[in-house]
Design a protein around this motif. Structure first.
Motif, PDB file in Angstrom:
ATOM      1  N   VAL A  79       5.275  34.682 -31.810  1.00  0.00           N
ATOM      2  CA  VAL A  79       6.539  35.709 -32.276  1.00  0.00           C
ATOM      3  C   VAL A  79       6.111  36.298 -33.606  1.00  0.00           C
ATOM      4  O   VAL A  79       6.242  37.518 -34.031  1.00  0.00           O
ATOM      5  N   ASP A  80       5.681  35.323 -34.394  1.00  0.00           N
ATOM      6  CA  ASP A  80       5.172  35.896 -35.809  1.00  0.00           C
ATOM      7  C   ASP A  80       4.443  36.892 -36.156  1.00  0.00           C
ATOM      8  O   ASP A  80       4.198  37.405 -37.076  1.00  0.00           O
ATOM      9  N   LYS A  81       3.330  37.182 -35.012  1.00  0.00           N
ATOM     10  CA  LYS A  81       2.357  38.058 -34.973  1.00  0.00           C
ATOM     11  C   LYS A  81       3.040  39.523 -34.864  1.00  0.00           C
ATOM     12  O   LYS A  81       2.302  40.447 -35.164  1.00  0.00           O
ATOM     13  N   PHE A  82       4.459  39.679 -34.532  1.00  0.00           N
ATOM     14  CA  PHE A  82       5.132  41.037 -34.456  1.00  0.00           C
ATOM     15  C   PHE A  82       5.609  41.379 -35.673  1.00  0.00           C
ATOM     16  O   PHE A  82       6.065  40.532 -36.510  1.00  0.00           O
ATOM     17  N   ASP A  83       6.006  42.703 -36.009  1.00  0.00           N
ATOM     18  CA  ASP A  83       6.721  43.109 -36.997  1.00  0.00           C
ATOM     19  C   ASP A  83       8.308  42.887 -36.814  1.00  0.00           C
ATOM     20  O   ASP A  83       8.963  42.263 -35.593  1.00  0.00           O
ATOM     21  N   ARG A  84       9.268  43.069 -37.859  1.00  0.00           N
ATOM     22  CA  ARG A  84      10.624  42.861 -37.790  1.00  0.00           C
ATOM     23  C   ARG A  84      11.216  43.522 -36.686  1.00  0.00           C
ATOM     24  O   ARG A  84      12.273  42.928 -35.804  1.00  0.00           O
ATOM     25  N   GLU A  85      10.999  44.790 -36.418  1.00  0.00           N
ATOM     26  CA  GLU A  85      11.539  45.365 -35.261  1.00  0.00           C
ATOM     27  C   GLU A  85      11.469  45.062 -33.845  1.00  0.00           C
ATOM     28  O   GLU A  85      12.321  44.799 -33.095  1.00  0.00           O
ATOM     29  N   HIS A  86      10.197  44.481 -33.566  1.00  0.00           N
ATOM     30  CA  HIS A  86       9.824  43.689 -32.216  1.00  0.00           C
ATOM     31  C   HIS A  86      10.543  42.456 -32.428  1.00  0.00           C
ATOM     32  O   HIS A  86      11.218  42.205 -31.325  1.00  0.00           O
ATOM     33  N   LYS A  87      10.621  41.639 -33.332  1.00  0.00           N
ATOM     34  CA  LYS A  87      11.692  40.360 -33.469  1.00  0.00           C
ATOM     35  C   LYS A  87      12.918  40.594 -33.287  1.00  0.00           C
ATOM     36  O   LYS A  87      13.570  39.857 -32.312  1.00  0.00           O
ATOM     37  N   GLU A  88      13.465  41.798 -33.661  1.00  0.00           N
ATOM     38  CA  GLU A  88      14.691  42.222 -33.324  1.00  0.00           C
ATOM     39  C   GLU A  88      14.953  42.423 -31.834  1.00  0.00           C
ATOM     40  O   GLU A  88      16.009  42.128 -31.423  1.00  0.00           O
ATOM     41  N   VAL A  89      14.280  42.878 -31.414  1.00  0.00           N
ATOM     42  CA  VAL A  89      14.316  43.387 -29.898  1.00  0.00           C
ATOM     43  C   VAL A  89      14.238  42.090 -29.112  1.00  0.00           C
ATOM     44  O   VAL A  89      15.063  42.044 -28.160  1.00  0.00           O
ATOM     45  N   PHE A  90      13.143  41.316 -29.391  1.00  0.00           N
ATOM     46  CA  PHE A  90      13.331  40.148 -28.736  1.00  0.00           C
ATOM     47  C   PHE A  90      14.554  39.379 -28.709  1.00  0.00           C
ATOM     48  O   PHE A  90      14.974  38.640 -27.970  1.00  0.00           O
ATOM     49  N   ASN A  91      15.209  39.227 -30.021  1.00  0.00           N
ATOM     50  CA  ASN A  91      16.359  38.583 -30.171  1.00  0.00           C
ATOM     51  C   ASN A  91      17.408  39.207 -29.422  1.00  0.00           C
ATOM     52  O   ASN A  91      18.299  38.326 -28.588  1.00  0.00           O
ATOM     53  N   GLN A  92      17.793  40.414 -29.303  1.00  0.00           N
ATOM     54  CA  GLN A  92      18.604  41.140 -28.434  1.00  0.00           C
ATOM     55  C   GLN A  92      18.371  40.881 -27.109  1.00  0.00           C
ATOM     56  O   GLN A  92      19.467  40.689 -26.440  1.00  0.00           O
ATOM     57  N   ARG A  93      17.264  40.930 -26.552  1.00  0.00           N
ATOM     58  CA  ARG A  93      16.982  40.713 -25.258  1.00  0.00           C
ATOM     59  C   ARG A  93      17.085  39.348 -24.906  1.00  0.00           C
ATOM     60  O   ARG A  93      18.065  38.958 -23.861  1.00  0.00           O
ATOM     61  N   ASP A 119       6.282  42.762 -22.888  1.00  0.00           N
ATOM     62  CA  ASP A 119       4.993  42.458 -22.361  1.00  0.00           C
ATOM     63  C   ASP A 119       3.783  42.165 -23.106  1.00  0.00           C
ATOM     64  O   ASP A 119       3.105  41.134 -22.836  1.00  0.00           O
ATOM     65  N   ALA A 120       3.833  42.605 -24.191  1.00  0.00           N
ATOM     66  CA  ALA A 120       2.984  42.331 -25.242  1.00  0.00           C
ATOM     67  C   ALA A 120       3.072  40.696 -25.851  1.00  0.00           C
ATOM     68  O   ALA A 120       2.256  39.940 -25.888  1.00  0.00           O
ATOM     69  N   LEU A 121       4.239  40.534 -25.821  1.00  0.00           N
ATOM     70  CA  LEU A 121       4.536  38.933 -26.246  1.00  0.00           C
ATOM     71  C   LEU A 121       4.344  38.092 -25.085  1.00  0.00           C
ATOM     72  O   LEU A 121       3.611  37.139 -25.406  1.00  0.00           O
ATOM     73  N   LYS A 122       4.491  38.451 -24.083  1.00  0.00           N
ATOM     74  CA  LYS A 122       4.230  37.729 -22.878  1.00  0.00           C
ATOM     75  C   LYS A 122       2.846  37.438 -22.579  1.00  0.00           C
ATOM     76  O   LYS A 122       2.228  36.258 -22.545  1.00  0.00           O
ATOM     77  N   VAL A 123       1.954  38.424 -23.014  1.00  0.00           N
ATOM     78  CA  VAL A 123       0.265  38.263 -22.918  1.00  0.00           C
ATOM     79  C   VAL A 123      -0.021  37.520 -24.045  1.00  0.00           C
ATOM     80  O   VAL A 123      -1.088  36.568 -23.927  1.00  0.00           O
ATOM     81  N   LYS A 124       0.473  37.530 -25.242  1.00  0.00           N
ATOM     82  CA  LYS A 124       0.202  36.661 -26.410  1.00  0.00           C
ATOM     83  C   LYS A 124       0.514  35.195 -25.949  1.00  0.00           C
ATOM     84  O   LYS A 124      -0.121  34.271 -26.453  1.00  0.00           O
ATOM     85  N   CYS A 125       1.597  34.993 -25.319  1.00  0.00           N
ATOM     86  CA  CYS A 125       2.030  33.832 -24.887  1.00  0.00           C
ATOM     87  C   CYS A 125       1.284  33.032 -23.999  1.00  0.00           C
ATOM     88  O   CYS A 125       0.783  32.050 -23.967  1.00  0.00           O
ATOM     89  N   GLN A 126       0.881  33.935 -23.001  1.00  0.00           N
ATOM     90  CA  GLN A 126      -0.346  33.490 -22.014  1.00  0.00           C
ATOM     91  C   GLN A 126      -1.517  33.023 -22.824  1.00  0.00           C
ATOM     92  O   GLN A 126      -2.441  32.318 -22.131  1.00  0.00           O
ATOM     93  N   GLN A 127      -2.081  33.852 -23.503  1.00  0.00           N
ATOM     94  CA  GLN A 127      -3.254  33.408 -24.293  1.00  0.00           C
ATOM     95  C   GLN A 127      -3.471  32.027 -24.974  1.00  0.00           C
ATOM     96  O   GLN A 127      -4.347  31.699 -25.043  1.00  0.00           O
ATOM     97  N   VAL A 128      -2.146  31.684 -25.341  1.00  0.00           N
ATOM     98  CA  VAL A 128      -2.298  30.528 -26.089  1.00  0.00           C
ATOM     99  C   VAL A 128      -1.790  29.238 -24.940  1.00  0.00           C
ATOM    100  O   VAL A 128      -1.566  28.210 -25.453  1.00  0.00           O
ATOM    101  N   ASP A 129      -1.683  29.536 -23.575  1.00  0.00           N
ATOM    102  CA  ASP A 129      -1.708  28.671 -22.654  1.00  0.00           C
ATOM    103  C   ASP A 129      -0.131  28.151 -22.623  1.00  0.00           C
ATOM    104  O   ASP A 129      -0.076  26.629 -23.046  1.00  0.00           O
ATOM    105  N   LEU A 130       0.835  28.734 -22.828  1.00  0.00           N
ATOM    106  CA  LEU A 130       2.286  28.123 -22.651  1.00  0.00           C
ATOM    107  C   LEU A 130       2.796  27.747 -21.303  1.00  0.00           C
ATOM    108  O   LEU A 130       2.068  28.181 -20.194  1.00  0.00           O
TER     109      LEU A 130
END
Length: 130
Positions: A79-93, A119-130
């Motif tokens: 999550v920290d790899k994204f900017d403030r607006e992206h994090k806001e969207v993730f929180n809202q969702r 989808d970009a967040l999910k891809v990053k999470c899959q890359q770190v083997d969550l």
């Protein structure tokens, strides 16, 4: 697989993962030793009680607690790899459970844009083997 990651992200953003970690630490800190029922009996004179150290060792070596903390750290790193607006969207969702249409209107973007961010967040999470 995407459903599993969605559930993990929802637990992270709503605080459920933090709550699980705190509950597990609380369980491990509880003294599970049985009461001494040797009424009137003798006790060992040189017995050293190191309950605090035993509790710390129990917490540090608990596999479930370590797995939960590692999971939280991995999601936070993603999550920290994204900017403030992206994090806001993730929180809202995930925290507020808003729909994609509402999120798009709040950020003045097309409805597909926040979905691409997710989808970009999910891809990053899959890359770190969550």
């Amino acid at each position: 697989m995407a459903d599993r990651i969605d559930k993990l992200l929802e637990r992270y953003f709503t605080g459920g993962l933090d709550l699980e970690i705190k509950m597990r630490e609380h369980e491990l800190r509880q003294n599970n030793s049985k009461k001494d029922e040797n009424i009137g009996g003798g006790r060992a004179q040189n017995k050293y009680s190191n309950a605090f150290e035993n509790t710390l060792v129990r917490i540090e070596q608990d596999e479930k607690l370590n797995a939960l903390q590692e999971q939280r750290a991995k999601i936070k790193a993603c999550v920290d790899k994204f900017d403030r607006e992206h994090k806001e969207v993730f929180n809202q969702r995930y925290r507020n459970r808003m729909g994609w249409e509402m999120i798009a209107q709040l950020h003045y973007v097309d409805e597909r844009t926040p979905r691409r961010w997710r989808d970009a967040l999910k891809v990053k999470c899959q890359q770190v083997d969550l």
